[in-house]
Design an enzyme around this catalytic site. Sequence first.
Site, mmCIF file in Angstrom:
data_model
loop_
_atom_site.group_PDB
_atom_site.id
_atom_site.type_symbol
_atom_site.label_atom_id
_atom_site.label_comp_id
_atom_site.label_asym_id
_atom_site.label_seq_id
_atom_site.Cartn_x
_atom_site.Cartn_y
_atom_site.Cartn_z
ATOM 1 N N ARG A 141 -7.026 10.322 44.094
ATOM 2 C CA ARG A 141 -5.571 10.323 44.232
ATOM 3 C C ARG A 141 -5.054 8.895 44.059
ATOM 4 O O ARG A 141 -5.666 7.934 44.532
ATOM 5 C CB ARG A 141 -5.150 10.829 45.614
ATOM 6 C CG ARG A 141 -5.138 12.331 45.757
ATOM 7 C CD ARG A 141 -4.011 12.995 44.968
ATOM 8 N NE ARG A 141 -4.004 14.443 45.116
ATOM 9 C CZ ARG A 141 -4.648 15.288 44.311
ATOM 10 N NH1 ARG A 141 -5.358 14.847 43.292
ATOM 11 N NH2 ARG A 141 -4.553 16.589 44.498
ATOM 12 N N HIS B 243 -3.199 12.512 34.902
ATOM 13 C CA HIS B 243 -3.652 13.448 35.952
ATOM 14 C C HIS B 243 -4.175 14.738 35.293
ATOM 15 O O HIS B 243 -3.710 15.845 35.608
ATOM 16 C CB HIS B 243 -2.531 13.766 36.951
ATOM 17 C CG HIS B 243 -3.059 14.297 38.255
ATOM 18 N ND1 HIS B 243 -2.576 13.935 39.489
ATOM 19 C CD2 HIS B 243 -4.067 15.184 38.520
ATOM 20 C CE1 HIS B 243 -3.229 14.568 40.444
ATOM 21 N NE2 HIS B 243 -4.144 15.341 39.873
HETATM 22 P P1 NDP Z 1 -14.202 17.370 49.173
HETATM 23 O O1 NDP Z 1 -13.352 17.637 50.366
HETATM 24 O O2 NDP Z 1 -15.254 18.346 48.822
HETATM 25 O O3 NDP Z 1 -14.913 15.931 49.327
HETATM 26 C C1 NDP Z 1 -14.254 14.812 49.811
HETATM 27 C C2 NDP Z 1 -15.263 13.697 49.971
HETATM 28 O O4 NDP Z 1 -14.572 12.511 50.369
HETATM 29 C C3 NDP Z 1 -16.312 13.983 51.059
HETATM 30 O O5 NDP Z 1 -17.569 13.507 50.673
HETATM 31 C C4 NDP Z 1 -15.789 13.187 52.247
HETATM 32 O O6 NDP Z 1 -16.782 12.739 53.160
HETATM 33 C C5 NDP Z 1 -15.214 11.983 51.530
HETATM 34 N N1 NDP Z 1 -14.227 11.308 52.389
HETATM 35 C C6 NDP Z 1 -13.043 11.766 52.819
HETATM 36 N N2 NDP Z 1 -12.451 10.853 53.615
HETATM 37 C C7 NDP Z 1 -13.289 9.806 53.686
HETATM 38 C C8 NDP Z 1 -13.263 8.570 54.354
HETATM 39 N N3 NDP Z 1 -12.229 8.208 55.122
HETATM 40 N N4 NDP Z 1 -14.313 7.742 54.206
HETATM 41 C C9 NDP Z 1 -15.370 8.098 53.451
HETATM 42 N N5 NDP Z 1 -15.464 9.269 52.778
HETATM 43 C C10 NDP Z 1 -14.441 10.105 52.900
HETATM 44 O O7 NDP Z 1 -13.196 17.157 47.959
HETATM 45 P P2 NDP Z 1 -13.470 17.389 46.399
HETATM 46 O O8 NDP Z 1 -14.717 16.703 46.023
HETATM 47 O O9 NDP Z 1 -13.342 18.825 46.072
HETATM 48 O O10 NDP Z 1 -12.191 16.659 45.771
HETATM 49 C C11 NDP Z 1 -11.937 15.300 46.013
HETATM 50 C C12 NDP Z 1 -10.540 14.936 45.564
HETATM 51 O O11 NDP Z 1 -10.444 14.915 44.137
HETATM 52 C C13 NDP Z 1 -9.437 15.933 45.952
HETATM 53 O O12 NDP Z 1 -9.052 15.779 47.289
HETATM 54 C C14 NDP Z 1 -8.329 15.582 44.993
HETATM 55 O O13 NDP Z 1 -7.509 14.589 45.558
HETATM 56 C C15 NDP Z 1 -9.067 15.010 43.789
HETATM 57 N N6 NDP Z 1 -8.945 15.857 42.594
HETATM 58 C C16 NDP Z 1 -8.392 15.313 41.463
HETATM 59 C C17 NDP Z 1 -8.287 16.053 40.306
HETATM 60 C C18 NDP Z 1 -7.747 15.452 39.064
HETATM 61 O O14 NDP Z 1 -7.549 16.165 38.079
HETATM 62 N N7 NDP Z 1 -7.552 14.152 39.025
HETATM 63 C C19 NDP Z 1 -8.748 17.449 40.254
HETATM 64 C C20 NDP Z 1 -9.332 17.913 41.482
HETATM 65 C C21 NDP Z 1 -9.405 17.136 42.597
HETATM 66 P P3 NDP Z 1 -17.667 13.809 53.981
HETATM 67 O O15 NDP Z 1 -18.582 14.439 52.938
HETATM 68 O O16 NDP Z 1 -18.418 12.996 54.953
HETATM 69 O O17 NDP Z 1 -16.720 14.794 54.565
HETATM 70 C C1 OXD Z 2 -6.346 18.857 42.319
HETATM 71 C C2 OXD Z 2 -5.695 18.136 41.256
HETATM 72 O O1 OXD Z 2 -6.268 18.436 43.464
HETATM 73 O O2 OXD Z 2 -5.476 18.708 40.180
HETATM 74 O O3 OXD Z 2 -6.969 19.907 42.039
HETATM 75 O O4 OXD Z 2 -5.401 16.960 41.405
#
Ligand code: NDP
Ligand code: OXD
Length: 316
Positions: free
Chosen positions: A231, A279
């Site tokens: 993000r 995005h």
């Molecule tokens: P998940 O919830 O599966 O994974 C999030 C990861 O981030 C976990 O490993 C979590 O740690 C880690 N995390 C969260 N907060 C912290 C922190 N404060 N410190 C360290 N690690 C942290 O999410 P996804 O993998 O499914 O997606 C990730 C992000 O990708 C989404 O939230 C979205 O914003 C973005 N996204 C962007 C897209 C695009 O087209 N650009 C498309 C889809 C998603 P832990 O494993 O320990 O919980």
């Molecule tokens: C998502 C994105 O969160 O598209 O899936 O950013």
Amino acid sequence: MPAKHPVVVDLKFERREIDAALASAFTGRTVLHASDPGVDMSEARYAVIWKPDPDLFQRAPKLEVLFSGGAGVDYILTMPGLPDIPIVRFVDESLTTRMSEWVVLQALSHLRQVPAYLGQQRERQWRELSQPEAKDLTVGVMGLGVLGQDAVRKLKIMGFDVIGWSRGKKAIEGVETFDGGELDAFLARTDILVGLLPLTPETRGIFNASLFAKLRQGGALGKPVFINAGRGGSQVESDLVAALGNGILGGASLDVFEKEPLGADSPLWTKDNVIITPHAASASDVRALFRNAETQMERYEAGDPLQHVVDRRAGY
Ligand code: NDP
Ligand code: OXD
């Protein structure tokens, strides 16, 4: 058999795609389009949303479950009047696969100096640049969730040395992992940093001058590279522009921005060593989204636990 509960759809996606997907979705349920101003949503129990109208919860006060149209839910958690009901995130194989494609493409583009070669091509310049191999570089992935874990595996297949960082330590074969408290050690090893973090109060602004300064200097590419598809709120763009200008960073690939669309006046547009996508790293497939939501609704109505429910306290 009791009637299936109606579902509100409020997705700020292409209407054509939504209509095409709805043709074979939610059989036996009434679908209510929030974009229809006269529609009565007062009895709806479910809503499938992506950046919904702010009056959703007034128009649909009996919602029991929210289904996010994307993997990220930051836009829901900050909605005024958000009721205390489960929020189901979109987790989908195709979404995950396409994100990994984007991440691998960006890492390889910087490894193989695509921005520099494109610049040379525009100048009709025939000049070979020095060429390290993937194994000479360490890619550090921040966020080892659904997307991060798939990306690290695929980066490894390409030959990169891969390490990962997440709040809780993960065990991933062949990948050295670091937990939340080990950020500095992780950064000191990283030549190409990949951001796949959700936006939460903890991750807002995490990619800032202080973090960029801790990345490894003098690796096989000379300077570290920053890649972000998590993000935009996690990156401080003024710090990023400065780091690209003063040589703390050697390049970047950005799919997400503090403010989207990225303003025409952003200095990021004109930096030779920056690759920008709008995005679009991995857009949700609407058919898969509706299939997933339907499956979860059926689970819910059968009394089974919902899957991929957001932890509201953690913020993702
Ligand atoms: P998940 O919830 O599966 O994974 C999030 C990861 O981030 C976990 O490993 C979590 O740690 C880690 N995390 C969260 N907060 C912290 C922190 N404060 N410190 C360290 N690690 C942290 O999410 P996804 O993998 O499914 O997606 C990730 C992000 O990708 C989404 O939230 C979205 O914003 C973005 N996204 C962007 C897209 C695009 O087209 N650009 C498309 C889809 C998603 P832990 O494993 O320990 O919980
Ligand atoms: C998502 C994105 O969160 O598209 O899936 O950013």
